[in-house]
Design an enzyme around this catalytic site. Structure first.
Site, PDB file in Angstrom:
ATOM      1  N   SER A 103       0.810  -1.204   0.000  1.00 17.49           N
ATOM      2  CA  SER A 103       0.000   0.000   0.000  1.00 17.49           C
ATOM      3  C   SER A 103       0.852   1.267   0.000  1.00 17.49           C
ATOM      4  CB  SER A 103      -0.944  -0.051   1.204  1.00 17.49           C
ATOM      5  OG  SER A 103      -1.928   0.938   1.144  1.00 17.49           O
ATOM      6  N   ASP A 240      -2.368   6.225  -3.176  1.00 23.08           N
ATOM      7  CA  ASP A 240      -1.218   5.553  -2.573  1.00 23.08           C
ATOM      8  C   ASP A 240      -0.765   4.459  -3.543  1.00 23.08           C
ATOM      9  OD1 ASP A 240      -3.509   4.017  -2.257  1.00 23.08           O
ATOM     10  OD2 ASP A 240      -2.916   3.211  -0.317  1.00 23.08           O
ATOM     11  N   ASP A 242      -1.132   1.278  -3.955  1.00 25.91           N
ATOM     12  CA  ASP A 242      -2.039   0.278  -4.534  1.00 25.91           C
ATOM     13  C   ASP A 242      -3.387   0.871  -4.903  1.00 25.91           C
ATOM     14  OD1 ASP A 242      -3.008   0.579  -1.908  1.00 25.91           O
ATOM     15  OD2 ASP A 242      -3.694  -1.514  -1.820  1.00 25.91           O
ATOM     16  N   ASP A 244      -5.991   2.036  -3.371  1.00 27.93           N
ATOM     17  CA  ASP A 244      -7.269   1.790  -2.713  1.00 27.93           C
ATOM     18  C   ASP A 244      -7.706   3.005  -1.893  1.00 27.93           C
ATOM     19  OD1 ASP A 244      -5.459   1.566  -0.621  1.00 27.93           O
ATOM     20  OD2 ASP A 244      -6.274  -0.323   0.154  1.00 27.93           O
TER      21      ASP A 244
END
Length: 396
Positions: A103, A240, A242, A244
């Site tokens: 992340s 960020d 990833d 999400d």
């Protein structure tokens, strides 16, 4: 029993350390396969996605080797946002989804998260069950485990699913700056905004395997803020590693807090009669003003422990359709069962289009109370209720 390896968002650690290495990934793949066997999902494939870290492909191949050992075949959806893996599980009717990502953490770290067949993150009990099925370290193959993983493209159907949030051409004439953190959204978010007609300028969009989250993205929005002002953009969007989560910068270059985003989305949903049970779900870390905001609208806020999967679980249990964390993890179950930075961005943009108001005005729907969050390094983490001096201070 407590989980040993899983935390609030999957398994994480420094790559090459005692947990985040090919041997452990192989063991985790075997355990995940055994978990699927026990639940009668034999024959269902597993989809794996990852972010841009150099270690991602190594861990992906090790996971696939472990799954094969347990009788399951994996398919790679490549470098994609975490929510695209949640989508892929449902789209391809897979038994499980796995994302290799840490992340917002620096490149030295990596992690492994799981999604169920419904596209939701696994519950604590499921993660505990997987841990119980881990083979011993002695069972890891002698050489570095890994197998080639066939590819399964998912980006186009993923974007097609989100495209309906806004009308075609809705962003024509809009200048938007996007920072993709040299991460998983490098292809998806700029492509989606351009499809909707926006003029997109991109920063943090040259991944080399080592620069994910490095001075860019939602954790480091300085370059985004400067670019929005310099280019006279209508707003800026950052993810960020990833993707999400999402961070917004208004037209003046000011960061919009995650609780402000939740208030904007709740206000829009209430105006459109789309907020189920007039309820917003957020974590205990959200600003108290968000609770009072919802009460002032004849609504309510349901608070959960920190972690977007706890938000998602509460939403499913209560039949709610909007929730999130003040970190920018926002979930709208009308669109996706998990946090999706691009979906959240499109929903905020829809509110701007619908009202005709700039982000600097929309954010004024709520006035946050003074609040600070700090990370403290500690030697141990005993339950707070076992610390009488601390609990007494909290009561005071």
């Amino acid at each position: 029993m407590k989980r040993r390896y899983f935390g609030t968002d999957g398994v994480r650690g420094e790559f090459g350390g005692p947990v985040m290495n090919p041997g452990f990934a192989w063991r985790l793949g075997v355990a995940a396969g055994r978990f699927l066997q026990e639940r009668g999902l034999a024959g269902r494939r597993v989809v794996i996605g990852r972010d841009t870290r150099f270690s991602g492909g190594i861990l992906e191949r090790a996971l696939a080797a472990g799954l094969r050992e347990a009788g399951f075949e994996a398919a790679s959806v490549g470098v994609v946002p975490t929510p695209a893996v949640s989508f892929a599980v449902r789209h391809f009717e897979a038994g499980l989804g796995i994302v290799v990502t840490a992340s917002h953490n620096p490149v030295r770290d990596n992690g492994i998260k799981f999604f169920s067949a419904s596209g939701m993150k696994l519950a604590d009990a499921d993660e505990l069950a997987i841990e119980a099925l881990l083979p011993g370290e002695a069972e890891v193959p002698g050489k570095t485990p890994g197998v080639d993983v066939p590819s399964l493209p998912v980006i186009e159907p993923f974007l097609d699913k989100l495209a309906g949030i806004l009308a075609p051409g809705a962003l024509a004439g809009w200048k938007i700056v996007v920072d993709t953190a040299n991460g998983a959204a490098c292809e998806t978010t700029p492509a989606m905004l351009r499809r909707l007609g926006a003029d997109v300028a991109v920063v943090g969009n040259e991944p080399d395997g080592h620069n994910i989250n490095a001075g860019c993205g939602s954790q480091h929005p300085g370059a985004l803020r400067a670019a929005v002002v310099e280019q006279g953009a209508r707003l800026g969007i950052a993810h960020d590693g990833d993707a999400d989560r999402v961070l917004f910068v208004d037209e003046a270059g000011e960061i919009v807090d995650g609780d402000e985003l939740l208030a904007i989305l709740a206000e829009d949903a209430l105006a459109q009669n789309r907020l189920n049970h007039r309820t917003l779900v957020a974590t205990v870390q959200s600003n108290l003003a968000l609770t009072h905001f919802m009460e002032s609208r004849d609504g309510r806020l349901v608070a959960t422990p920190v972690g977007d999967r706890y938000v998602a679980e509460a939403m499913v249990e209560g039949g709610f359709n909007l929730g999130g964390e003040n970190s920018g993890h926002i979930i709208c179950t009308d669109v996706s069962p998990c946090g999706d930075g691009l979906a959240a961005a499109l929903l905020v943009l829809r509110a701007m289009v619908t009202t005709g108001r700039p982000l600097s005005e929309l954010r004024r729907v709520i006035q946050l109370y003074p609040q600070a969050t700090r990370a403290l390094r500690v030697g141990a983490k005993p339950p707070m209720e076992t610390l009488p001096s601390l609990t007494a201070a909290i009561r005071r």
